[in-house]
Design an enzyme around this catalytic site. Sequence first.
Site, short mmCIF file in Angstrom:
data_model
loop_
_atom_site.label_atom_id
_atom_site.label_comp_id
_atom_site.label_asym_id
_atom_site.label_seq_id
_atom_site.Cartn_x
_atom_site.Cartn_y
_atom_site.Cartn_z
N SER A 147 39.08 40.29 36.54
CA SER A 147 37.71 39.77 36.42
C SER A 147 36.76 40.95 36.45
O SER A 147 36.97 41.91 37.20
CB SER A 147 37.39 38.82 37.57
OG SER A 147 36.00 38.54 37.62
N TYR A 160 37.27 36.64 46.31
CA TYR A 160 37.69 36.63 44.90
C TYR A 160 37.61 38.03 44.30
O TYR A 160 38.54 38.49 43.62
CB TYR A 160 36.81 35.66 44.11
CG TYR A 160 37.17 35.57 42.66
CD1 TYR A 160 38.27 34.83 42.24
CD2 TYR A 160 36.41 36.21 41.68
CE1 TYR A 160 38.61 34.74 40.89
CE2 TYR A 160 36.73 36.12 40.35
CZ TYR A 160 37.83 35.39 39.95
OH TYR A 160 38.16 35.31 38.62
#
Length: 253
Positions: A147, A160
């Site tokens: 990401s 995350y």
Amino acid sequence: MAIELVDRTILVSGGARGLGAAFAQACAEAGARLAIADIDGEGAASTAQQLRANGCDAEGFAVDIADADSVTALSAEVERRMGGIDGLLNNAALATGIGGKTFEEIDIDQWDQVMRINVRGTWLMTRAFAPMLRRSAKGGRVLNIASDTALWGAPRLLHYVASKGAVISMTRSLSRELGEDGITVNALAPGLVRVPATDYVPEQRKQFYVDGAAIRRPQVPQDTVGGAVFLLSDASAFISGQILPVNGGLISA
């Protein structure tokens, strides 16, 4: 060289819906045979059925990537039903509904859950399928979905971000360990892709991704899948240990 996946069997984890299903569809359109694995086994089977209806050879499988026994069972079932794989796309991850808390507010159970799925799960899947990738006559491929939050340090999402930073680091290390077997290991780092799983993201964050990018529009799955097909193909045979941001120019690796 044409970017195609003819005669390749690709396993896509988290492929039942959203970006995972879009990856699977793009691989199918490039000529691949697909194994769709997801914790939602019925969803994986449904996605596989839709691909078969469009002429692709595809099978669906249930798996909990955070559970070692489940991953081992998946590898045995994939080998039994499909004979092996040539590419592993580690897409499954926990992202939905976990943002918004400061690093001090994140509770320990959720931190551990994110790490168990996003980091441990990526490792377990790669470990389980490495023997099949070593046997691939086409040259094995591992593609981890990271990401771009780990590249710019998105706030209020530390668990995350940390997990995807670990995926990036694992990608670089795994490329060294698997390179001697002819297996490439790379990572794709998408931006904020507009799929149902990101509906919960605040509008301010969504607008940040549009305003800060070089290509100023929302990112959709079709913007994201081309890089994955390339990194799973013969055209990327001498590319390994690399991180490819796909975010419209918001940030580079």
